[in-house]
Design a protein around this motif. Structure first.
Motif, PDB file in Angstrom:
ATOM      1  N   LEU A   1      -7.971  -6.524  52.823  1.00  0.00           N
ATOM      2  CA  LEU A   1      -8.773  -5.499  52.161  1.00  0.00           C
ATOM      3  C   LEU A   1      -8.150  -5.214  50.799  1.00  0.00           C
ATOM      4  CD1 LEU A   1     -10.943  -3.286  51.973  1.00  0.00           C
ATOM      5  CD2 LEU A   1      -9.369  -1.785  53.226  1.00  0.00           C
ATOM      6  N   PHE A   2      -8.917  -5.494  49.754  1.00  0.00           N
ATOM      7  CA  PHE A   2      -8.441  -5.265  48.386  1.00  0.00           C
ATOM      8  C   PHE A   2      -9.033  -3.980  47.836  1.00  0.00           C
ATOM      9  CE2 PHE A   2      -7.754  -9.759  48.869  1.00  0.00           C
ATOM     10  CZ  PHE A   2      -6.625 -10.015  48.113  1.00  0.00           C
ATOM     11  N   ARG A   3      -8.231  -3.272  47.083  1.00  0.00           N
ATOM     12  CA  ARG A   3      -8.683  -2.108  46.332  1.00  0.00           C
ATOM     13  C   ARG A   3      -8.202  -2.292  44.900  1.00  0.00           C
ATOM     14  NH1 ARG A   3      -6.797   0.000  51.221  1.00  0.00           N
ATOM     15  NH2 ARG A   3      -8.416   1.024  52.438  1.00  0.00           N
ATOM     16  N   ILE A   4      -9.139  -2.284  43.949  1.00  0.00           N
ATOM     17  CA  ILE A   4      -8.793  -2.340  42.530  1.00  0.00           C
ATOM     18  C   ILE A   4      -8.822  -0.905  42.025  1.00  0.00           C
ATOM     19  CG2 ILE A   4      -9.389  -3.264  40.263  1.00  0.00           C
ATOM     20  CD1 ILE A   4     -10.807  -5.586  41.719  1.00  0.00           C
TER      21      ILE A   4
ATOM     22  N   GLY B   1     -13.123  -4.385  48.705  1.00  0.00           N
ATOM     23  CA  GLY B   1     -13.784  -5.351  49.563  1.00  0.00           C
ATOM     24  C   GLY B   1     -12.783  -6.237  50.273  1.00  0.00           C
ATOM     25  N   HIS B   2     -13.314  -7.060  51.158  1.00  0.00           N
ATOM     26  CA  HIS B   2     -12.497  -7.944  51.986  1.00  0.00           C
ATOM     27  C   HIS B   2     -12.574  -9.378  51.471  1.00  0.00           C
ATOM     28  CE1 HIS B   2     -11.762  -5.164  55.409  1.00  0.00           C
ATOM     29  NE2 HIS B   2     -12.820  -4.572  54.883  1.00  0.00           N
ATOM     30  N   ILE B   3     -11.434 -10.056  51.504  1.00  0.00           N
ATOM     31  CA  ILE B   3     -11.384 -11.475  51.180  1.00  0.00           C
ATOM     32  C   ILE B   3     -10.575 -12.168  52.269  1.00  0.00           C
ATOM     33  CG2 ILE B   3     -10.625 -13.238  49.549  1.00  0.00           C
ATOM     34  CD1 ILE B   3     -11.059 -11.242  47.301  1.00  0.00           C
TER      35      ILE B   3
ATOM     36  N   ILE C   1     -15.839 -13.555  50.729  1.00  0.00           N
ATOM     37  CA  ILE C   1     -15.744 -12.225  50.134  1.00  0.00           C
ATOM     38  C   ILE C   1     -16.832 -11.410  50.814  1.00  0.00           C
ATOM     39  CG2 ILE C   1     -15.983 -10.843  48.040  1.00  0.00           C
ATOM     40  CD1 ILE C   1     -15.084 -13.259  46.429  1.00  0.00           C
ATOM     41  N   THR C   2     -16.441 -10.333  51.478  1.00  0.00           N
ATOM     42  CA  THR C   2     -17.424  -9.526  52.208  1.00  0.00           C
ATOM     43  C   THR C   2     -17.272  -8.050  51.859  1.00  0.00           C
ATOM     44  OG1 THR C   2     -15.956  -9.308  54.123  1.00  0.00           O
ATOM     45  CG2 THR C   2     -17.524 -11.133  54.163  1.00  0.00           C
ATOM     46  N   ASP C   3     -18.364  -7.363  52.008  1.00  0.00           N
ATOM     47  CA  ASP C   3     -18.397  -5.914  51.818  1.00  0.00           C
ATOM     48  C   ASP C   3     -17.823  -5.488  50.476  1.00  0.00           C
ATOM     49  OD1 ASP C   3     -19.468  -5.596  54.443  1.00  0.00           O
ATOM     50  OD2 ASP C   3     -17.444  -5.722  55.270  1.00  0.00           O
ATOM     51  N   TRP C   4     -18.035  -6.296  49.434  1.00  0.00           N
ATOM     52  CA  TRP C   4     -17.478  -5.944  48.120  1.00  0.00           C
ATOM     53  C   TRP C   4     -18.330  -4.848  47.506  1.00  0.00           C
ATOM     54  CZ3 TRP C   4     -12.823  -7.716  47.045  1.00  0.00           C
ATOM     55  CH2 TRP C   4     -12.274  -7.317  45.817  1.00  0.00           C
ATOM     56  N   ARG C   5     -17.658  -3.817  47.024  1.00  0.00           N
ATOM     57  CA  ARG C   5     -18.353  -2.672  46.436  1.00  0.00           C
ATOM     58  C   ARG C   5     -17.808  -2.392  45.047  1.00  0.00           C
ATOM     59  NH1 ARG C   5     -21.586   0.293  49.285  1.00  0.00           N
ATOM     60  NH2 ARG C   5     -21.086   2.132  48.045  1.00  0.00           N
ATOM     61  N   PHE C   6     -18.717  -2.110  44.148  1.00  0.00           N
ATOM     62  CA  PHE C   6     -18.380  -1.719  42.785  1.00  0.00           C
ATOM     63  C   PHE C   6     -18.516  -0.200  42.735  1.00  0.00           C
ATOM     64  CE2 PHE C   6     -20.106  -5.981  42.870  1.00  0.00           C
ATOM     65  CZ  PHE C   6     -19.113  -6.699  42.216  1.00  0.00           C
ATOM     66  N   GLU C   7     -17.415   0.493  42.923  1.00  0.00           N
ATOM     67  CA  GLU C   7     -17.420   1.948  43.100  1.00  0.00           C
ATOM     68  C   GLU C   7     -17.563   2.711  41.788  1.00  0.00           C
ATOM     69  OE1 GLU C   7     -17.409   3.322  46.085  1.00  0.00           O
ATOM     70  OE2 GLU C   7     -16.850   1.598  47.299  1.00  0.00           O
ATOM     71  N   LYS C   8     -16.880   2.241  40.753  1.00  0.00           N
ATOM     72  CA  LYS C   8     -16.901   2.904  39.446  1.00  0.00           C
ATOM     73  C   LYS C   8     -16.882   1.835  38.362  1.00  0.00           C
ATOM     74  CE  LYS C   8     -14.620   7.200  40.754  1.00  0.00           C
ATOM     75  NZ  LYS C   8     -15.680   8.136  40.427  1.00  0.00           N
TER      76      LYS C   8
END
Length: 154
Positions: A123-126, A137-139, A85-92
């Protein structure tokens, strides 16, 4: 039918099903993780925070997203291993009552040296019910090549 390495091309985007986050989800995650931080579990404490109410655990989003991925069946039977899991960001923030779904974009792929499997960068977007990206982030995934490819390797 699951997707295999051979079925995937960079730029493809798949939409996963949606699910609403419940109070039970939050409590079960606290129990499983042992993390009872008041920012997640104390209504009175959170009234004095920037959120004004309990915020759902960030890692819960990742875990829920993997469940949505399984429900989709996209890689059920072809996936061999989650690699990173790379570059995972918690945006909101995510709150109880939010309805989340996710998208999966194929960001890249390469065959392994054996030729019977490959590595796919996804590349996942929740996304919440308001269309806001809450996590991204990327998985990496180790995945089987298609059944025909496997026959050609033998």
């Amino acid at each position: 039918m699951p997707l295999y390495y051979d079925d995937l091309e960079p730029g493809q985007v798949f939409t996963l099903p949606a699910r609403t986050v419940t109070e039970t989800d939050l409590v079960n995650f606290a129990m499983l993780s042992g993390d009872w931080n008041p920012i997640h579990t104390d209504q009175e404490f959170t009234k004095g925070t920037i959120y004004g109410r309990p915020v759902v655990y960030g890692l819960f989003g990742v875990v829920m997203m993997t469940g949505l991925l399984d429900r989709s069946g996209l890689f059920s039977g072809s996936a061999m291993a989650m690699l990173d899991i790379t570059d995972w960001r918690f945006e909101k923030p995510v709150f109880v009552g939010d309805t989340l779904h996710a998208t999966v974009e194929i960001a890249g792929k390469r065959l392994t040296s054996g030729g019977d499997r490959g590595i796919v960068d996804r590349l996942f977007r929740i996304i919440n019910q308001r269309g806001e990206v809450v996590q991204t982030g990327h998985i990496g995934l180790l995945i089987r090549c298609g059944p025909q490819s496997a026959e050609n390797v033998s």
